[in-house]
Design an enzyme around this catalytic site. Structure first.
Site, PDB file in Angstrom:
ATOM      1  N   SER A 114       7.159  -6.617 -17.942  1.00 54.39           N
ATOM      2  CA  SER A 114       6.977  -8.061 -18.181  1.00 54.39           C
ATOM      3  C   SER A 114       5.706  -8.419 -18.944  1.00 54.39           C
ATOM      4  O   SER A 114       5.553  -9.577 -19.341  1.00 54.39           O
ATOM      5  CB  SER A 114       6.993  -8.818 -16.858  1.00 54.39           C
ATOM      6  OG  SER A 114       8.281  -8.773 -16.303  1.00 54.39           O
ATOM      7  N   LYS A 123       6.287 -10.104 -22.133  1.00 57.07           N
ATOM      8  CA  LYS A 123       6.685 -11.522 -22.166  1.00 57.07           C
ATOM      9  C   LYS A 123       5.564 -12.433 -22.693  1.00 57.07           C
ATOM     10  O   LYS A 123       5.830 -13.506 -23.223  1.00 57.07           O
ATOM     11  CB  LYS A 123       7.127 -11.970 -20.758  1.00 57.07           C
ATOM     12  CG  LYS A 123       8.419 -11.268 -20.315  1.00 57.07           C
ATOM     13  CD  LYS A 123       8.774 -11.483 -18.858  1.00 57.07           C
ATOM     14  CE  LYS A 123      10.052 -10.690 -18.541  1.00 57.07           C
ATOM     15  NZ  LYS A 123      10.333 -10.493 -17.141  1.00 57.07           N
ATOM     16  N   TYR A 154      16.106  -7.870 -24.593  1.00 58.05           N
ATOM     17  CA  TYR A 154      15.187  -8.091 -23.469  1.00 58.05           C
ATOM     18  C   TYR A 154      14.771  -6.749 -22.848  1.00 58.05           C
ATOM     19  O   TYR A 154      13.589  -6.480 -22.626  1.00 58.05           O
ATOM     20  CB  TYR A 154      15.873  -8.989 -22.420  1.00 58.05           C
ATOM     21  CG  TYR A 154      15.109  -9.068 -21.118  1.00 58.05           C
ATOM     22  CD1 TYR A 154      14.089  -9.990 -20.945  1.00 58.05           C
ATOM     23  CD2 TYR A 154      15.394  -8.187 -20.067  1.00 58.05           C
ATOM     24  CE1 TYR A 154      13.371 -10.042 -19.763  1.00 58.05           C
ATOM     25  CE2 TYR A 154      14.683  -8.224 -18.886  1.00 58.05           C
ATOM     26  CZ  TYR A 154      13.680  -9.150 -18.735  1.00 58.05           C
ATOM     27  OH  TYR A 154      12.965  -9.180 -17.564  1.00 58.05           O
ATOM     28  N   TYR A 178       3.732 -14.436 -11.209  1.00 63.99           N
ATOM     29  CA  TYR A 178       4.862 -14.867 -10.383  1.00 63.99           C
ATOM     30  C   TYR A 178       4.426 -15.582  -9.104  1.00 63.99           C
ATOM     31  O   TYR A 178       3.518 -16.384  -9.131  1.00 63.99           O
ATOM     32  CB  TYR A 178       5.785 -13.664 -10.096  1.00 63.99           C
ATOM     33  CG  TYR A 178       6.163 -13.007 -11.386  1.00 63.99           C
ATOM     34  CD1 TYR A 178       6.967 -13.679 -12.294  1.00 63.99           C
ATOM     35  CD2 TYR A 178       5.633 -11.782 -11.754  1.00 63.99           C
ATOM     36  CE1 TYR A 178       7.279 -13.127 -13.518  1.00 63.99           C
ATOM     37  CE2 TYR A 178       5.948 -11.213 -12.980  1.00 63.99           C
ATOM     38  CZ  TYR A 178       6.775 -11.900 -13.850  1.00 63.99           C
ATOM     39  OH  TYR A 178       7.068 -11.355 -15.052  1.00 63.99           O
ATOM     40  N   VAL A 219       6.173  -4.676 -13.960  1.00 60.17           N
ATOM     41  CA  VAL A 219       6.495  -3.726 -12.894  1.00 60.17           C
ATOM     42  C   VAL A 219       6.222  -2.270 -13.299  1.00 60.17           C
ATOM     43  O   VAL A 219       6.364  -1.363 -12.476  1.00 60.17           O
ATOM     44  CB  VAL A 219       7.942  -3.868 -12.355  1.00 60.17           C
ATOM     45  CG1 VAL A 219       8.117  -5.174 -11.598  1.00 60.17           C
ATOM     46  CG2 VAL A 219       8.973  -3.710 -13.452  1.00 60.17           C
TER      47      VAL A 219
HETATM   48  O1  DON Z   1      13.688  -7.380 -15.916  1.00 59.23           O
HETATM   49  C1  DON Z   1      13.051  -6.703 -15.131  1.00 59.23           C
HETATM   50  O2  DON Z   1      13.255  -6.751 -13.928  1.00 59.23           O
HETATM   51  C2  DON Z   1      11.974  -5.805 -15.678  1.00 59.23           C
HETATM   52  N1  DON Z   1      12.360  -5.283 -16.954  1.00 59.23           N
HETATM   53  C3  DON Z   1      10.679  -6.540 -15.832  1.00 59.23           C
HETATM   54  C4  DON Z   1      10.206  -7.213 -14.562  1.00 59.23           C
HETATM   55  C5  DON Z   1       8.739  -7.279 -14.451  1.00 59.23           C
HETATM   56  O3  DON Z   1       7.991  -6.515 -15.047  1.00 59.23           O
HETATM   57  C6  DON Z   1       8.177  -8.257 -13.500  1.00 59.23           C
HETATM   58  N2  DON Z   1       6.742  -8.142 -13.409  1.00 59.23           N
HETATM   59  N3  DON Z   1       6.001  -7.922 -12.524  1.00 59.23           N
END
Ligand code: DON
Length: 307
Positions: free
Chosen positions: A67, A70, A192, A243, A261
């Site tokens: 993320s 983003k 994405y 978040y 993540v």
């Molecule tokens: O879409 C997802 O769940 C992962 N590719 C990215 C989520 C993420 O990194 C949330 N951050 N802490």
């Protein structure tokens, strides 16, 4: 600005102190390729607006942005769409996990902000409408700003996530049912997932994020964002970038930041630099345990927060 050798010594001591904290977290395992990463790794790097870069620990090892990507996607789209973007996605903290479905139904397919997964899917959708290649557009920014032409998507991570991406697919189809996606749902999901799977090191990422510390000015001196837009992206990073832990992150770290993540967190010190940490073991909100602690110690010892 503090001399680089002093900053180097500070990063070295913080890295040594926080590395053991990995034991308090867990590596993301809902994306199987990420579960294989050694949780005890830790890196930290600071790039300054004057052009210096210092790092400690595993700061040159590449990890999965997830993320963190983003933040760059939002900056690019906000520069093109301006306020029109806010008809498609909100800009309030969600208070819910990054992949939550419930809020999206209550709010009729308009995601709460651009950093939860649903909101980022809308941002990718806009990038696709503009360029037809959202991944290529993101890679171009990351390569140019980091100065590393070999920055790329880790295809193993991308296919691992794609094979387990039911929740994001649900979010995307749900938004499409409300008419809030312009492009083919599978194309949006594909771009994405590939954006999330870009691999970079702390040092590379710190350089790439410097435009946010330079009030929108890119490495080549051109403007990616106006000063006012850079303020807005940093504000959304502060309120939504970590978040449902954004309040606690602001309290402890006091900087705009974006977590992923993969264990990375990019933070912005406006006018000073960009500080990036990486520690793959995560807390329950999906933020790096050692990473948040390192940032807390850094801003506490230097006094360099936005407050
Ligand atoms: O879409 C997802 O769940 C992962 N590719 C990215 C989520 C993420 O990194 C949330 N951050 N802490």
């Amino acid at each position: 600005m503090t001399p680089l050798p002093e900053l180097q010594a500070l990063l070295d001591s913080i890295a040594e102190e926080v590395r053991p904290l990995a034991a308090r977290g867990r590596v993301a395992d809902y994306i199987p390729a990420l579960a294989a990463v050694d949780p005890s790794r830790f890196g930290i790097a600071l790039a300054t607006v004057e052009g210096g870069v210092v790092g400690s620990g595993d700061w040159e090892a590449r990890f999965s942005l997830q993320s963190v990507s983003k933040a760059f996607a939002l900056a690019w789209v906000l520069a093109r769409d301006g306020d029109a973007l806010w008809t498609r996605v909100g800009r309030e903290p969600s208070g819910n996990p990054f992949n939550s479905l419930v809020q999206l139904e209550f709010e009729h397919g308009i995601p709460r902000n651009p950093f939860i997964n649903a909101g980022a899917l809308v941002v990718v959708d806009r990038m696709l409408s503009h360029t037809g290649d959202a991944t290529g557009t993101l890679l171009e920014i990351l390569r140019q700003e980091s100065g590393r032409a070999d920055v790329d998507v880790d295809l193993d991570v991308a296919s691992s996530e794609a094979a387990h991406g039911h929740r994001n697919a649900a979010l995307a189809h749900f938004m499409a049912s409300y008419g809030n996606l312009e492009n083919d749902v599978d194309a949006v999901l594909d771009h994405y997932v590939r954006q999330c799977a870009v691999a970079m090191s702390c040092g590379e990422l710190a350089r790439a994020g410097l435009f946010l510390a330079r009030h929108g000015v890119r490495a080549d001196g051109s403007q990616l964002l106006t000063r006012s837009e850079a303020k807005r992206v940093n504000a959304i990073l502060l309120t939504c970038g970590t978040y449902d832990a954004a309040g606690d992150f602001a309290y402890r770290v006091g900087l705009p930041g974006k977590s992923g993540v993969g264990g990375g967190i990019l933070t912005v010190l406006p006018g000073r630099g960009c500080l990036v940490v990486w520690g793959p073991a995560l807390d329950r909100a999906g933020n790096s345990v050692a990473g948040v602690e390192a940032l807390d110690r850094f801003t506490t010892r230097t006094g360099w927060s936005v407050f």
